[in-house]
Write an enzyme that holds these catalytic residues in place. Structure first.
Site, PDB file in Angstrom:
ATOM      1  N   GLY A  10       0.866  -1.148  -0.060  1.00  0.00           N
ATOM      2  CA  GLY A  10       0.055   0.158   0.081  1.00  0.00           C
ATOM      3  C   GLY A  10       0.866   1.253   0.155  1.00  0.00           C
ATOM      4  N   ARG A  14      -1.226   7.353   1.959  1.00  0.00           N
ATOM      5  CA  ARG A  14      -0.683   8.492   2.878  1.00  0.00           C
ATOM      6  C   ARG A  14       0.266   7.789   3.937  1.00  0.00           C
ATOM      7  NH1 ARG A  14      -5.847  11.317   5.289  1.00  0.00           N
ATOM      8  NH2 ARG A  14      -6.623   9.041   5.041  1.00  0.00           N
ATOM      9  N   THR A 102      -7.254  -0.428   9.376  1.00  0.00           N
ATOM     10  CA  THR A 102      -8.338  -0.549  10.388  1.00  0.00           C
ATOM     11  C   THR A 102      -9.905  -1.295   9.356  1.00  0.00           C
ATOM     12  OG1 THR A 102      -9.056   1.606   9.817  1.00  0.00           O
ATOM     13  CG2 THR A 102      -7.844   1.283  11.920  1.00  0.00           C
ATOM     14  N   ASN A 126      -4.192   1.085  16.430  1.00  0.00           N
ATOM     15  CA  ASN A 126      -3.235   2.190  16.874  1.00  0.00           C
ATOM     16  C   ASN A 126      -1.976   1.911  17.111  1.00  0.00           C
ATOM     17  OD1 ASN A 126      -2.162   4.467  18.187  1.00  0.00           O
ATOM     18  ND2 ASN A 126      -4.154   5.214  18.283  1.00  0.00           N
ATOM     19  N   MET A 127      -1.097   2.197  16.114  1.00  0.00           N
ATOM     20  CA  MET A 127       0.354   1.917  16.174  1.00  0.00           C
ATOM     21  C   MET A 127       1.122   2.785  17.037  1.00  0.00           C
ATOM     22  SD  MET A 127       1.322  -0.886  14.446  1.00  0.00           S
ATOM     23  CE  MET A 127       0.638  -2.263  13.380  1.00  0.00           C
ATOM     24  N   HIS A 157     -10.618  15.990  18.668  1.00  0.00           N
ATOM     25  CA  HIS A 157      -9.942  15.892  17.298  1.00  0.00           C
ATOM     26  C   HIS A 157     -10.157  17.165  16.394  1.00  0.00           C
ATOM     27  CE1 HIS A 157      -9.349  11.659  18.700  1.00  0.00           C
ATOM     28  NE2 HIS A 157      -8.456  11.632  17.752  1.00  0.00           N
ATOM     29  N   HIS A 158      -9.552  17.154  15.118  1.00  0.00           N
ATOM     30  CA  HIS A 158      -9.914  18.139  14.232  1.00  0.00           C
ATOM     31  C   HIS A 158     -11.464  18.344  13.803  1.00  0.00           C
ATOM     32  CE1 HIS A 158     -10.102  14.886  11.445  1.00  0.00           C
ATOM     33  NE2 HIS A 158      -9.220  14.447  12.005  1.00  0.00           N
ATOM     34  N   LYS A 161     -13.428  15.354  11.614  1.00  0.00           N
ATOM     35  CA  LYS A 161     -13.583  13.849  12.293  1.00  0.00           C
ATOM     36  C   LYS A 161     -15.092  13.622  12.263  1.00  0.00           C
ATOM     37  CE  LYS A 161     -12.230  10.463  15.695  1.00  0.00           C
ATOM     38  NZ  LYS A 161     -11.815   9.415  14.599  1.00  0.00           N
ATOM     39  N   GLY A 167     -11.958   5.944  17.973  1.00  0.00           N
ATOM     40  CA  GLY A 167     -11.397   4.627  18.172  1.00  0.00           C
ATOM     41  C   GLY A 167     -10.349   4.593  19.218  1.00  0.00           C
TER      42      GLY A 167
HETATM   43  N1  LIG Z   1      -3.018   1.459  13.023  1.00  0.00           N
HETATM   44  C1  LIG Z   1      -2.882   2.933  13.161  1.00  0.00           C
HETATM   45  O1  LIG Z   1      -2.311   3.437  13.912  1.00  0.00           O
HETATM   46  C2  LIG Z   1      -3.530   3.671  11.912  1.00  0.00           C
HETATM   47  C3  LIG Z   1      -3.012   4.950  11.723  1.00  0.00           C
HETATM   48  C4  LIG Z   1      -3.481   5.641  10.374  1.00  0.00           C
HETATM   49  C5  LIG Z   1      -3.984   4.995   9.443  1.00  0.00           C
HETATM   50  N2  LIG Z   1      -4.553   3.648   9.736  1.00  0.00           N
HETATM   51  C6  LIG Z   1      -5.412   3.132   8.756  1.00  0.00           C
HETATM   52  O2  LIG Z   1      -4.287   2.456   7.671  1.00  0.00           O
HETATM   53  C7  LIG Z   1      -5.254   2.457   6.402  1.00  0.00           C
HETATM   54  C8  LIG Z   1      -4.610   3.327   5.319  1.00  0.00           C
HETATM   55  O3  LIG Z   1      -4.937   4.703   5.778  1.00  0.00           O
HETATM   56  P1  LIG Z   1      -4.057   5.936   4.773  1.00  0.00           P
HETATM   57  O4  LIG Z   1      -4.665   7.261   5.415  1.00  0.00           O
HETATM   58  O5  LIG Z   1      -2.948   5.657   4.293  1.00  0.00           O
HETATM   59  O6  LIG Z   1      -5.222   5.584   3.437  1.00  0.00           O
HETATM   60  P2  LIG Z   1      -4.970   5.606   1.971  1.00  0.00           P
HETATM   61  O7  LIG Z   1      -4.251   7.167   1.726  1.00  0.00           O
HETATM   62  O8  LIG Z   1      -6.079   5.683   1.374  1.00  0.00           O
HETATM   63  O9  LIG Z   1      -4.067   4.522   1.580  1.00  0.00           O
HETATM   64  C9  LIG Z   1      -4.484   3.033   1.506  1.00  0.00           C
HETATM   65  C10 LIG Z   1      -3.660   2.666   0.308  1.00  0.00           C
HETATM   66  O10 LIG Z   1      -3.681   1.200   0.327  1.00  0.00           O
HETATM   67  C11 LIG Z   1      -3.750   0.848  -1.227  1.00  0.00           C
HETATM   68  N3  LIG Z   1      -4.305  -0.404  -1.544  1.00  0.00           N
HETATM   69  C12 LIG Z   1      -5.766  -0.682  -1.718  1.00  0.00           C
HETATM   70  N4  LIG Z   1      -5.685  -2.005  -2.060  1.00  0.00           N
HETATM   71  C13 LIG Z   1      -4.382  -2.484  -2.363  1.00  0.00           C
HETATM   72  C14 LIG Z   1      -3.796  -3.635  -2.797  1.00  0.00           C
HETATM   73  N5  LIG Z   1      -4.430  -4.688  -3.025  1.00  0.00           N
HETATM   74  N6  LIG Z   1      -2.581  -3.813  -2.825  1.00  0.00           N
HETATM   75  C15 LIG Z   1      -1.734  -2.715  -2.242  1.00  0.00           C
HETATM   76  N7  LIG Z   1      -2.155  -1.730  -1.903  1.00  0.00           N
HETATM   77  C16 LIG Z   1      -3.492  -1.534  -1.843  1.00  0.00           C
HETATM   78  C17 LIG Z   1      -4.610   1.911  -1.675  1.00  0.00           C
HETATM   79  O11 LIG Z   1      -4.425   2.059  -3.080  1.00  0.00           O
HETATM   80  P3  LIG Z   1      -5.724   2.609  -4.063  1.00  0.00           P
HETATM   81  O12 LIG Z   1      -5.706   4.121  -4.073  1.00  0.00           O
HETATM   82  O13 LIG Z   1      -5.204   2.246  -5.301  1.00  0.00           O
HETATM   83  O14 LIG Z   1      -7.060   1.879  -3.807  1.00  0.00           O
HETATM   84  C18 LIG Z   1      -4.127   3.329  -1.122  1.00  0.00           C
HETATM   85  O15 LIG Z   1      -2.733   3.746  -1.561  1.00  0.00           O
HETATM   86  C19 LIG Z   1      -6.649   2.911   6.809  1.00  0.00           C
HETATM   87  O16 LIG Z   1      -7.155   1.520   7.141  1.00  0.00           O
HETATM   88  C20 LIG Z   1      -6.703   3.806   8.113  1.00  0.00           C
HETATM   89  O17 LIG Z   1      -7.571   3.668   9.077  1.00  0.00           O
HETATM   90  C21 LIG Z   1      -4.083   2.912  11.021  1.00  0.00           C
END
Ligand SMILES: NC(=O)c1ccc[n+]([C@@H]2O[C@H](COP(=O)([O-])OP(=O)(O)OC[C@H]3O[C@@H](n4cnc5c(N)ncnc54)[C@H](OP(=O)(O)O)[C@@H]3O)[C@@H](O)[C@H]2O)c1
Length: 268
Positions: A10, A14, A102, A126-127, A157-158, A161, A167
């Site tokens: 991925g 972002r 998530t 939440n990492m 939060h901002h 949200k 969460g």
């Molecule tokens: N655990 C934590 O601490 C934490 C913190 C922040 C965010 N998160 C979570 O992390 C996730 C991503 O957040 P984000 O803000 O980075 O979202 P984002 O900018 O939408 O990024 C998600 C990425 O995953 C890609 N993806 C989708 N299907 C894929 C596949 N088959 N193979 C490889 N890549 C693929 C998407 O590509 P496409 O655009 O091509 O679909 C996109 O580039 C969310 O679930 C968010 O809730 C968790």
């Protein structure tokens, strides 16, 4: 200590781009590669450019199997379906997989547990090291205090949200409930308004504030007779999640198979 080779799945997202940058620039880590969904735009682009750095001579790929082969740990913040498919690749290769995605439902969690029989998998919604440490402290304080102490969780939060409580507030509420030996669903008291009556004994209260560009602030307040303890965490950027994920990757690389959480990474 040898450098930990990090693969990013991925990679164009972002969080993915932040992970590319941190893996390429943090001492002790080396970027092994990055993949996006097969056929996505941008395949072949330089990963350094994608991360806002100078070119690294590594290109954005689409072969997740090759990424696992080239990495000590693959880190992933993407979507549930690819995260689960990649966990199965981790199982096939025995390589570590750190998942921050998530929205993985109960059936998905069962698939993760199955894959984790053959590979070390760290999953956390939440990492952040700080938030996970705070959750451990909250559980310990709730365990130590008499249940007559009231517990309230306040988060801010901002303005964009869309859900409340956050969460992370719920994660902290679960930690408090676990420390006190109660069920959060039974104890939680949310969104007080109007003539609510006196506070229910044993309740765990939640309050949500929204405004400006606040990344995320959480306080857990233990209020007793004549004194109060407040434990707080303030996030100033999303980088904390990527940094926590890299710490988890180093911890998990080469470890025995199992489904681990950030609590395991922190040893609490
Ligand atoms: N655990 C934590 O601490 C934490 C913190 C922040 C965010 N998160 C979570 O992390 C996730 C991503 O957040 P984000 O803000 O980075 O979202 P984002 O900018 O939408 O990024 C998600 C990425 O995953 C890609 N993806 C989708 N299907 C894929 C596949 N088959 N193979 C490889 N890549 C693929 C998407 O590509 P496409 O655009 O091509 O679909 C996109 O580039 C969310 O679930 C968010 O809730 C968790």
């Amino acid at each position: 200590m040898t450098d930990c080779r990090i693969g990013v799945a991925g990679a164009a997202g972002r969080m993915g781009r932040m992970l590319l940058r941190l893996a390429a620039t943090t001492p002790g880590f080396v970027l092994a590669g990055g993949v996006v969904r097969p056929g996505a735009d941008g395949i072949g682009a330089d990963l350094g450019r994608l991360a806002g750095l100078e070119p690294l001579g590594l290109t954005l790929g689409e072969d997740a199997e090759a990424l696992f082969a080239a990495s000590d740990a693959v880190v992933e913040f993407s979507a549930p379906a690819p995260s689960l498919a990649h966990a199965e690749l981790a199982a096939a290769t025995g390589k570590a997989h750190v998942i921050g995605t998530t929205g993985i439902d109960a059936a998905g969690q069962a698939r993760l547990a199955e894959a984790a029989r053959r590979a070390p998998i760290v999953f956390s919604a939440n990492m952040s090291l700080g938030v996970n440490l705070l959750a451990g402290l909250v559980a310990a304080v709730a365990r130590a205090l008499d249940p007559a102490w009231d517990i309230e969780i306040v988060e801010m939060h901002h303005r964009h949200k869309v859900d409340a409580p956050s969460g992370t507030a719920l994660l902290l509420g679960r930690a408090a409930a676990q420390g006190r030996g109660v069920d959060l669903d039974q104890a939680s008291e949310r969104g007080r308004d109007g003539l609510t009556g006196a506070r229910k004994p044993g309740a765990i209260g939640f309050a949500a504030l929204r405004g400006g560009d606040v990344v995320g602030e959480h306080s857990v307040i233990f209020a007793g007779e004549g004194e109060r303890i407040e434990l707080s965490h303030k996030a100033t950027g999303r980088e904390i999640f990527a940094r926590g994920a890299l710490a988890a990757a180093r911890w998990a690389a080469g470890r025995s198979p199992g489904l681990y959480s950030m609590k395991d990474v922190l040893g609490i």
